[in-house]
Motif scaffolding. Structure first.
Motif, mmCIF file in Angstrom:
data_model
loop_
_atom_site.group_PDB
_atom_site.id
_atom_site.type_symbol
_atom_site.label_atom_id
_atom_site.label_comp_id
_atom_site.label_asym_id
_atom_site.label_seq_id
_atom_site.Cartn_x
_atom_site.Cartn_y
_atom_site.Cartn_z
ATOM 1 N N PHE A 66 -1.724 6.199 7.656
ATOM 2 C CA PHE A 66 -1.659 6.710 6.289
ATOM 3 C C PHE A 66 -1.667 8.238 6.255
ATOM 4 O O PHE A 66 -1.019 8.839 5.390
ATOM 5 C CB PHE A 66 -2.808 6.147 5.455
ATOM 6 N N MET A 67 -2.390 8.863 7.165
ATOM 7 C CA MET A 67 -2.363 10.327 7.234
ATOM 8 C C MET A 67 -0.945 10.813 7.507
ATOM 9 O O MET A 67 -0.455 11.762 6.880
ATOM 10 C CB MET A 67 -3.310 10.824 8.326
ATOM 11 N N GLN A 68 -0.274 10.169 8.436
ATOM 12 C CA GLN A 68 1.090 10.572 8.786
ATOM 13 C C GLN A 68 2.055 10.349 7.632
ATOM 14 O O GLN A 68 2.891 11.213 7.335
ATOM 15 C CB GLN A 68 1.555 9.796 10.028
ATOM 16 N N GLN A 69 1.951 9.202 6.967
ATOM 17 C CA GLN A 69 2.855 8.897 5.864
ATOM 18 C C GLN A 69 2.634 9.852 4.691
ATOM 19 O O GLN A 69 3.594 10.313 4.058
ATOM 20 C CB GLN A 69 2.666 7.449 5.405
ATOM 21 N N ALA A 70 1.374 10.162 4.388
ATOM 22 C CA ALA A 70 1.083 11.085 3.291
ATOM 23 C C ALA A 70 1.610 12.485 3.608
ATOM 24 O O ALA A 70 2.132 13.182 2.731
ATOM 25 C CB ALA A 70 -0.420 11.126 3.031
ATOM 26 N N ALA A 129 0.819 -1.215 0.000
ATOM 27 C CA ALA A 129 0.000 0.000 0.000
ATOM 28 C C ALA A 129 0.854 1.266 0.000
ATOM 29 O O ALA A 129 0.609 2.200 -0.763
ATOM 30 C CB ALA A 129 -0.935 0.001 1.214
ATOM 31 N N LEU A 130 1.877 1.306 0.852
ATOM 32 C CA LEU A 130 2.702 2.512 0.957
ATOM 33 C C LEU A 130 3.361 2.920 -0.363
ATOM 34 O O LEU A 130 3.502 4.121 -0.629
ATOM 35 C CB LEU A 130 3.766 2.331 2.048
ATOM 36 N N PRO A 131 3.796 1.974 -1.231
ATOM 37 C CA PRO A 131 4.390 2.408 -2.505
ATOM 38 C C PRO A 131 3.465 3.267 -3.354
ATOM 39 O O PRO A 131 3.937 4.046 -4.195
ATOM 40 C CB PRO A 131 4.729 1.089 -3.198
ATOM 41 N N LEU A 166 2.278 15.069 0.321
ATOM 42 C CA LEU A 166 1.164 14.870 -0.603
ATOM 43 C C LEU A 166 -0.037 15.721 -0.211
ATOM 44 O O LEU A 166 -0.243 16.041 0.965
ATOM 45 C CB LEU A 166 0.743 13.402 -0.618
ATOM 46 N N ASP A 167 -0.832 16.083 -1.210
ATOM 47 C CA ASP A 167 -2.160 16.608 -0.916
ATOM 48 C C ASP A 167 -2.948 15.485 -0.253
ATOM 49 O O ASP A 167 -2.820 14.316 -0.641
ATOM 50 C CB ASP A 167 -2.877 17.024 -2.196
ATOM 51 N N ARG A 168 -3.763 15.852 0.731
ATOM 52 C CA ARG A 168 -4.561 14.833 1.421
ATOM 53 C C ARG A 168 -6.030 15.216 1.398
ATOM 54 O O ARG A 168 -6.376 16.398 1.482
ATOM 55 C CB ARG A 168 -4.108 14.700 2.879
ATOM 56 N N MET A 169 -6.869 14.207 1.280
ATOM 57 C CA MET A 169 -8.300 14.406 1.466
ATOM 58 C C MET A 169 -8.841 13.206 2.230
ATOM 59 O O MET A 169 -8.218 12.134 2.252
ATOM 60 C CB MET A 169 -9.030 14.584 0.132
ATOM 61 N N ILE A 170 -9.978 13.397 2.865
ATOM 62 C CA ILE A 170 -10.598 12.320 3.642
ATOM 63 C C ILE A 170 -11.954 12.007 3.021
ATOM 64 O O ILE A 170 -12.765 12.914 2.776
ATOM 65 C CB ILE A 170 -10.766 12.727 5.118
ATOM 66 N N LEU A 187 10.971 4.943 0.763
ATOM 67 C CA LEU A 187 9.705 4.704 1.450
ATOM 68 C C LEU A 187 9.988 4.175 2.850
ATOM 69 O O LEU A 187 10.937 3.413 3.050
ATOM 70 C CB LEU A 187 8.875 3.675 0.688
ATOM 71 N N GLU A 188 9.202 4.580 3.812
ATOM 72 C CA GLU A 188 9.368 4.095 5.183
ATOM 73 C C GLU A 188 8.599 2.782 5.338
ATOM 74 O O GLU A 188 7.511 2.741 5.913
ATOM 75 C CB GLU A 188 8.894 5.149 6.187
#
Length: 686
Positions: A121-125, A94-96, A130-134, A389-390
């Motif tokens: 995922f919020m933290q990684q984004a 998923a992270l990639p 990255l732009d984020r949306m929920i 990637l972490e």
């Protein structure tokens, strides 16, 4: 061409398992007219979950890609939509996705609210800029409190989480709060939500703020550029409400994707690292989404198709890719020439004549391309790497042997093929115990791989718990010396080495320092000394485990004009290192893992007792929703062999867990003595 790039959108759907990401993606494909009707996860008819195992398990196991065109109010976009698995065991798939997109859309289950993977995922984004949306999905379910959930989101992730639409008609539809704000809402008001959105966006543009304060209103067109800036800076995290099942909010979400989300020219540019050859310094560079520049593309997914072979999926960041163009893979000197480029829609491939910055395309049948490779067409980019990637370290292991001995080579080939696809799957061979160990992120991860081998490759494996990956280190400084002298009638051997050892901070690995002055050891023999030292690193000293967190400094020695040879200095380096280790108080380290557990709240006491009885410690707990507790703990990996079964027993199968490597720390004295005693007979035998 720039207009074509402006029409590209790249979006990753990420979030906890069960939030409905795949169903949401299917609903978007159907709404855009890319498929006739959206597929069903339960029926195994989705575009994204097309492998037999995914159809059987009814959830995603891998990263899926679907490219489609969408038109809203005569505005068109090419959307590259990435669907990801949500179980912690499959986060390596998923992270990639976050390395390939401008926007991370975190999907939240309206019934369950904020869960463990939501926050992760919020933290990684955010870390990747990255732009984020929920996306609050499944609002059609019973007992969904949208108002309470929006409040919880704002408490967890900040007041910048503002709704672009609100549920209406008892969650049967949504009311727009941005493009044409009007209508009723189940809570709050559309007008109030619109005002908050505008005020949040104009804060990043002083001139627009002055106009807003003066006139009291600005148009959506005027808001577009500052809105993109607000998204880039994390000053705005839009929240939308949807139901993939009923279709509520799907058309509105598609409109947001086409009209509001960033194109490759608007998002934060991807960061590359230029690393000097030989492990020297590194310099950060940003890719420019310009077709006139030399090509740069990052491979973020590898898949092996039973008929086509290896498929590499890459995101173009700079320049353009075309079929049969000459490309290089990382620092390889031999070029490749991909004969075809494909857009993907699940397992369906559509050939294209070029790929622009922002496009996600697949290249088939080129074995040289690996996960995380950089494809480029310029020699000056040979040392470029994508920002790492972490990814979590796979700690859950099983020692495996084929049930049929004749399958040994085939098993080895398949395991390495799967490891090439999955960045969080490892194959290890322990020479001391003669074990082949497969490591994943949890028992579910490893079980799925065993099932895949059985169903797809017809290979059955016997499994057992593996030996624990202990390590060794030192806790004191010391010096060592050895003179290697051998005369056998002909040419002799001579090499003398003086060195010192010292411990490094935990996790620093190994460092070799050449501090020889005046040529007492000629320069050409230093690599031989290091080679001898590294042989000891692999074999260990006190209990046969690899050594780490050690600095070795070679500072003096002697040579012979005739008899000095590489083999002599290799032997002298090895024995001098052993001499120093004997005085440096070597110890055994054991791996400590972070353990995240989600379980019924009433079982917390039993779980805490189970952990403390196995040298574990609870670091914190939370209540993600009523009746559930989320426990964060640390424990030695050696104590957790039976933990999955014990947790299943304690919680009657309702508990879940995730292991993640944390660090190494000294093992208890009793355990160290036991490991040394077990190693001694084998060492004497050797």
């Amino acid at each position: 061409m720039t207009n074509s790039i402006r029409n590209i959108r790249t979006i990753a759907l990420v979030g906890q398992a069960g939030s409905g990401k795949t169903s949401l993606a299917e609903a978007l494909l159907a709404k855009a007219g890319a498929v006739g009707t959206g597929g069903s996860v339960d029926r195994g008819s989705t575009v994204f979950d097309y492998t037999p195992l995914e159809k059987q398990l009814h959830h995603s196991l891998k990263l899926g890609v679907a490219t489609f065109d969408a038109t809203v109010d005569e505005e068109s976009a090419r959307i590259h939509l990435l669907d990801t698995p949500g179980y912690p065991d499959f986060i390596g798939n998923a992270l990639p996705a976050l390395a390939a997109v401008e926007t991370a859309a975190i999907v939240v289950n309206g019934q369950n609210g904020i869960e463990m993977m939501t926050t992760r995922f919020m933290q990684q984004a955010q870390k990747r800029g990255l732009d984020r949306m929920i996306i609050v999905n499944r609002i059609d379910c019973e007992n969904v409190d949208c108002a309470g959930l929006l409040y919880a989101v704002q408490q967890a992730f900040g007041k910048e989480c503002l709704p672009l639409n609100l549920p209406a008609s008892n969650r049967a539809k949504v009311s727009d709060c941005f493009f044409a704000p009007s209508g009723e809402a189940d809570f709050s008001s559309v007008e109030d939500a619109h005002r908050r959105l505008v005020e949040q966006v104009v804060e990043v543009d002083e001139s627009l703020m002055e106009k807003y304060l003066e006139k009291g209103e600005v148009t959506p067109a005027e808001l577009h550029e500052p809105l993109e800036r607000a998204l880039r800076e994390g000053h705005l995290i839009p929240v939308v409400f949807t139901s993939a099942k009923t279709g509520a909010g799907i058309a509105e979400l598609l409109e947001v994707m086409v009209k509001l989300l960033a194109n490759p020219l608007e998002g934060n540019p991807p960061v590359y690292e230029k690393r000097e050859a030989g492990g020297g310094g590194r310099e950060e560079l940003t890719a420019v989404p310009d077709v006139a520049k030399h090509a740069l593309a990052h491979v973020f997914k590898i898949e092996t198709d039973p008929y086509i072979g290896r498929i590499a999926v890459c995101r173009v960041h700079q320049g353009r890719l075309t079929p049969n163009m000459q490309l290089y893979v990382g620092d390889a000197r031999k070029p490749i020439r991909p004969s075809h480029l494909y857009l993907l829609r699940g397992k369906t491939q559509t050939e294209v004549s070029e790929a622009l910055p922002g496009d996600i395309v697949a290249i088939a049948r080129i074995e040289e391309i690996q996960f995380d490779s950089i494809l480029h067409d310029s020699a000056e980019d040979a040392q470029l790497h994508a920002r790492p990637l972490e990814l979590p370290t796979p700690m859950f292991g099983l020692a495996v042997t084929p049930k049929n001995r004749r399958d040994e080579q085939k098993v080895a080939d398949v395991l390495h093929k799967i490891a090439a696809e999955d960045p969080c799957f490892r194959i290890e061979h322990n020479g001391q115990t003669n074990e082949t160990v497969m490591r994943g992120l949890g028992d579910m991860h490893v079980k799925v791989i065993l099932d895949k081998m059985a169903t797809q490759y017809k290979l059955e494996l016997e499994t057992r718990p593996p030996s624990i990956a202990f390590r060794e280190t030192i806790v004191a400084k010391a010096e060592g010396h050895n003179r290697h002298k051998k005369q056998t009638g002909g040419a002799g051997q001579f090499g003398e080495v003086y060195l010192r050892v010292e411990p490094l901070p935990r996790g620093q690995g190994f460092e070799f320092v050449d501090a020889v002055k005046g040529g007492t050891i000629p320069r050409q023999f230093i690599p031989s000394v290091e080679k001898g030292v590294r042989r000891v690193l692999e074999d260990g000293f006190v209990a046969g485990f690899p050594l780490q967190d050690v600095r070795v400094t070679v500072y003096d020695g002697k040579t012979h004009p005739v008899d000095s040879k590489d083999v002599a200095f290799m032997s002298a380096g090895r024995k001098a290192f052993l001499d120093a280790l004997a005085k440096a108080r070597p110890i055994v380290l054991e791996p400590i893992v972070n353990v995240d557990i989600v379980a019924p709240e009433e079982k917390m006491g039993d779980i805490a007792g189970e952990l403390s009885g196995h040298r574990g410690s609870i670091r914190g707990s939370d209540t993600p929703r009523a009746g559930l507790v989320q426990i964060s703990a640390q424990a030695p990996l050696s104590e957790l062999e039976q933990f999955p079964l014990r947790l299943k027993s304690i919680t009657a199968g309702r508990g879940s867990y995730n292991f993640e490597f944390s660090h190494y720390e000294p093992a208890p004295l009793q355990l160290q003595q036991k490991l040394q005693a077990e190693h001694r007979p084998q060492a004497e035998l050797d």
